[in-house]
Scaffold this motif. Structure first.
Motif, PDB file in Angstrom:
ATOM      1  N   ALA A  65     -76.373  16.323 -94.013  1.00 52.34           N
ATOM      2  CA  ALA A  65     -75.641  15.371 -93.172  1.00 52.34           C
ATOM      3  C   ALA A  65     -76.028  13.929 -93.493  1.00 52.34           C
ATOM      4  O   ALA A  65     -75.159  13.048 -93.599  1.00 52.34           O
ATOM      5  CB  ALA A  65     -75.898  15.668 -91.695  1.00 52.34           C
ATOM      6  N   MET A  66     -77.312  13.666 -93.667  1.00 48.22           N
ATOM      7  CA  MET A  66     -77.751  12.295 -93.942  1.00 48.22           C
ATOM      8  C   MET A  66     -77.315  11.847 -95.335  1.00 48.22           C
ATOM      9  O   MET A  66     -76.927  10.692 -95.529  1.00 48.22           O
ATOM     10  CB  MET A  66     -79.266  12.167 -93.794  1.00 48.22           C
ATOM     11  CG  MET A  66     -79.771  12.329 -92.363  1.00 48.22           C
ATOM     12  SD  MET A  66     -79.074  11.115 -91.211  1.00 48.22           S
ATOM     13  CE  MET A  66     -77.782  12.072 -90.438  1.00 48.22           C
ATOM     14  N   LEU A  67     -77.331  12.756 -96.316  1.00 47.23           N
ATOM     15  CA  LEU A  67     -76.844  12.413 -97.646  1.00 47.23           C
ATOM     16  C   LEU A  67     -75.354  12.083 -97.583  1.00 47.23           C
ATOM     17  O   LEU A  67     -74.893  11.108 -98.195  1.00 47.23           O
ATOM     18  CB  LEU A  67     -77.108  13.565 -98.621  1.00 47.23           C
ATOM     19  CG  LEU A  67     -76.664  13.351-100.068  1.00 47.23           C
ATOM     20  CD1 LEU A  67     -77.290  12.101-100.680  1.00 47.23           C
ATOM     21  CD2 LEU A  67     -77.006  14.588-100.897  1.00 47.23           C
ATOM     22  N   TYR A 126     -78.872   7.846 -83.123  1.00 44.29           N
ATOM     23  CA  TYR A 126     -77.833   7.201 -83.916  1.00 44.29           C
ATOM     24  C   TYR A 126     -78.426   6.067 -84.745  1.00 44.29           C
ATOM     25  O   TYR A 126     -78.055   5.869 -85.906  1.00 44.29           O
ATOM     26  CB  TYR A 126     -76.712   6.662 -83.022  1.00 44.29           C
ATOM     27  CG  TYR A 126     -75.816   7.745 -82.478  1.00 44.29           C
ATOM     28  CD1 TYR A 126     -74.895   8.390 -83.305  1.00 44.29           C
ATOM     29  CD2 TYR A 126     -75.880   8.132 -81.153  1.00 44.29           C
ATOM     30  CE1 TYR A 126     -74.062   9.379 -82.823  1.00 44.29           C
ATOM     31  CE2 TYR A 126     -75.048   9.122 -80.650  1.00 44.29           C
ATOM     32  CZ  TYR A 126     -74.144   9.750 -81.485  1.00 44.29           C
ATOM     33  OH  TYR A 126     -73.335  10.733 -81.007  1.00 44.29           O
ATOM     34  N   ALA A 127     -79.339   5.315 -84.160  1.00 41.59           N
ATOM     35  CA  ALA A 127     -79.967   4.202 -84.892  1.00 41.59           C
ATOM     36  C   ALA A 127     -80.776   4.726 -86.074  1.00 41.59           C
ATOM     37  O   ALA A 127     -80.733   4.157 -87.170  1.00 41.59           O
ATOM     38  CB  ALA A 127     -80.861   3.388 -83.959  1.00 41.59           C
ATOM     39  N   GLN A 128     -81.499   5.812 -85.878  1.00 46.13           N
ATOM     40  CA  GLN A 128     -82.256   6.403 -86.987  1.00 46.13           C
ATOM     41  C   GLN A 128     -81.312   6.922 -88.076  1.00 46.13           C
ATOM     42  O   GLN A 128     -81.594   6.769 -89.269  1.00 46.13           O
ATOM     43  CB  GLN A 128     -83.151   7.535 -86.471  1.00 46.13           C
ATOM     44  CG  GLN A 128     -84.305   7.058 -85.616  1.00 46.13           C
ATOM     45  CD  GLN A 128     -84.990   8.209 -84.881  1.00 46.13           C
ATOM     46  OE1 GLN A 128     -84.358   9.172 -84.463  1.00 46.13           O
ATOM     47  NE2 GLN A 128     -86.304   8.081 -84.736  1.00 46.13           N
ATOM     48  N   ALA A 129     -80.204   7.526 -87.672  1.00 45.13           N
ATOM     49  CA  ALA A 129     -79.232   8.037 -88.646  1.00 45.13           C
ATOM     50  C   ALA A 129     -78.648   6.885 -89.460  1.00 45.13           C
ATOM     51  O   ALA A 129     -78.482   6.996 -90.678  1.00 45.13           O
ATOM     52  CB  ALA A 129     -78.128   8.815 -87.945  1.00 45.13           C
ATOM     53  N   ARG A 130     -78.346   5.768 -88.811  1.00 46.94           N
ATOM     54  CA  ARG A 130     -77.810   4.604 -89.533  1.00 46.94           C
ATOM     55  C   ARG A 130     -78.842   4.063 -90.516  1.00 46.94           C
ATOM     56  O   ARG A 130     -78.505   3.729 -91.655  1.00 46.94           O
ATOM     57  CB  ARG A 130     -77.382   3.505 -88.571  1.00 46.94           C
ATOM     58  CG  ARG A 130     -76.766   2.307 -89.288  1.00 46.94           C
ATOM     59  CD  ARG A 130     -76.297   1.235 -88.300  1.00 46.94           C
ATOM     60  NE  ARG A 130     -75.577   0.184 -88.976  1.00 46.94           N
ATOM     61  CZ  ARG A 130     -76.158  -0.882 -89.535  1.00 46.94           C
ATOM     62  NH1 ARG A 130     -77.462  -1.032 -89.499  1.00 46.94           N
ATOM     63  NH2 ARG A 130     -75.417  -1.808 -90.127  1.00 46.94           N
ATOM     64  N   THR A 131     -80.085   3.982 -90.094  1.00 47.69           N
ATOM     65  CA  THR A 131     -81.147   3.514 -90.989  1.00 47.69           C
ATOM     66  C   THR A 131     -81.279   4.437 -92.194  1.00 47.69           C
ATOM     67  O   THR A 131     -81.347   3.973 -93.336  1.00 47.69           O
ATOM     68  CB  THR A 131     -82.488   3.413 -90.232  1.00 47.69           C
ATOM     69  OG1 THR A 131     -82.355   2.432 -89.195  1.00 47.69           O
ATOM     70  CG2 THR A 131     -83.632   3.044 -91.158  1.00 47.69           C
ATOM     71  N   LEU A 132     -81.296   5.742 -91.949  1.00 48.01           N
ATOM     72  CA  LEU A 132     -81.382   6.701 -93.052  1.00 48.01           C
ATOM     73  C   LEU A 132     -80.171   6.596 -93.974  1.00 48.01           C
ATOM     74  O   LEU A 132     -80.301   6.652 -95.198  1.00 48.01           O
ATOM     75  CB  LEU A 132     -81.520   8.126 -92.519  1.00 48.01           C
ATOM     76  CG  LEU A 132     -82.882   8.505 -91.945  1.00 48.01           C
ATOM     77  CD1 LEU A 132     -82.810   9.850 -91.240  1.00 48.01           C
ATOM     78  CD2 LEU A 132     -83.935   8.522 -93.049  1.00 48.01           C
ATOM     79  N   ALA A 133     -78.978   6.439 -93.398  1.00 45.66           N
ATOM     80  CA  ALA A 133     -77.758   6.314 -94.203  1.00 45.66           C
ATOM     81  C   ALA A 133     -77.839   5.081 -95.100  1.00 45.66           C
ATOM     82  O   ALA A 133     -77.475   5.138 -96.281  1.00 45.66           O
ATOM     83  CB  ALA A 133     -76.526   6.252 -93.303  1.00 45.66           C
TER      84      ALA A 133
END
Length: 175
Positions: free
Chosen positions: A42-44, A6-13
Motif C-alpha cells: 500500500a505504501m509503495l 494519515y500523516a504518517q502515510a503521507r510522509t512515507l509516500a
C-alpha cells in the motif's frame, strides 16, 4: 496489527516517492508488485501515485502457483518494470529467477536475496525538490496503475488507469 496515521502515510509516500524519482522510474520503467496486500504494498503504491510513477499489482498466483511463469513473463514483457517489489525474497525467488529483467531493481521487505534492496531503504529517503517537482507534473491523465486481465481466454492484457479514472471511481464509491 500495525497502524499508521494519515500523516504518517503521507510522509512515507513522499519518502518512497523521492526514492522512486531518484531511481529514474517512469511510465517506461514502472513498478511491478508481485506480493499480495500488505502495508508495504500500500505504501509503495501511494508513493508511486504521489510521484506519478505507474505501478502494477500482479496476481501472486502468477509467481507462486505457476510452474512455467508464462503469464508473468508475458506481463513483464509488456510492462518493462524498472523496479520489482516482492514482500519475501525467498518466497518469490523461483519466479524472480525466471523473469527478473536485467537492469531492474528488486526490492524486498524480508528474506533478502543477493543484490536486493530492502524496502526500508525506500522509506528512509529524504524528500526534496525532486518529489515536489514530480508531484507537480501529475495530471488527471497521468497513468497511475496498470491492471492486468486474468488471461483466462488469452494472454493477460494491461488496462491503464489514469488518476482521473481512479479518483472518479473512488468518488462513485463514496457517493
Amino acid at each position: 496489527w500495525h497502524r499508521i496515521t494519515y500523516a504518517q502515510a503521507r510522509t512515507l509516500a513522499r519518502n518512497i516517492g523521492q526514492a522512486l524519482v531518484d531511481r529514474g522510474l517512469s511510465s517506461e520503467r514502472p513498478i511491478a508488485i508481485l506480493s499480495g496486500n500488505d502495508l508495504e504494498h500500500a505504501m509503495l503504491a501511494l508513493g508511486a501515485m504521489y510521484a506519478g510513477v505507474p505501478f502494477s499489482p500482479i496476481s501472486p498466483a502468477y509467481s507462486l502457483v505457476s510452474a512455467d511463469f508464462g503469464k508473468l513473463r508475458h506481463i513483464f514483457g509488456l510492462l518493462t518494470p524498472g523496479l520489482v517489489f516482492a514482500s519475501s525474497g525467498q518466497q518469490f525467488s523461483k519466479a524472480l529467477d525466471a523473469v527478473m529483467p536485467k537492469g531492474a531493481e528488486l526490492v524486498v521487505t524480508t528474506d533478502s536475496l543477493p543484490g536486493a534492496t530492502l524496502f526500508s531503504e525506500l522509506t528512509a529517503a529524504v524528500p526534496g525538490h525532486g518529489i515536489d517537482a514530480a508531484h507537480a507534473r501529475v495530471t488527471p491523465d497521468t497513468v497511475v496503475k496498470v491492471l492486468f486481465t486474468s488471461g483466462s481466454v488469452a494472454k493477460p492484457k494491461g488496462v491503464m488507469n489514469t488518476h482521473r479514472m481512479w479518483t472518479s471511481n473512488k468518488e462513485m464509491i463514496r457517493t
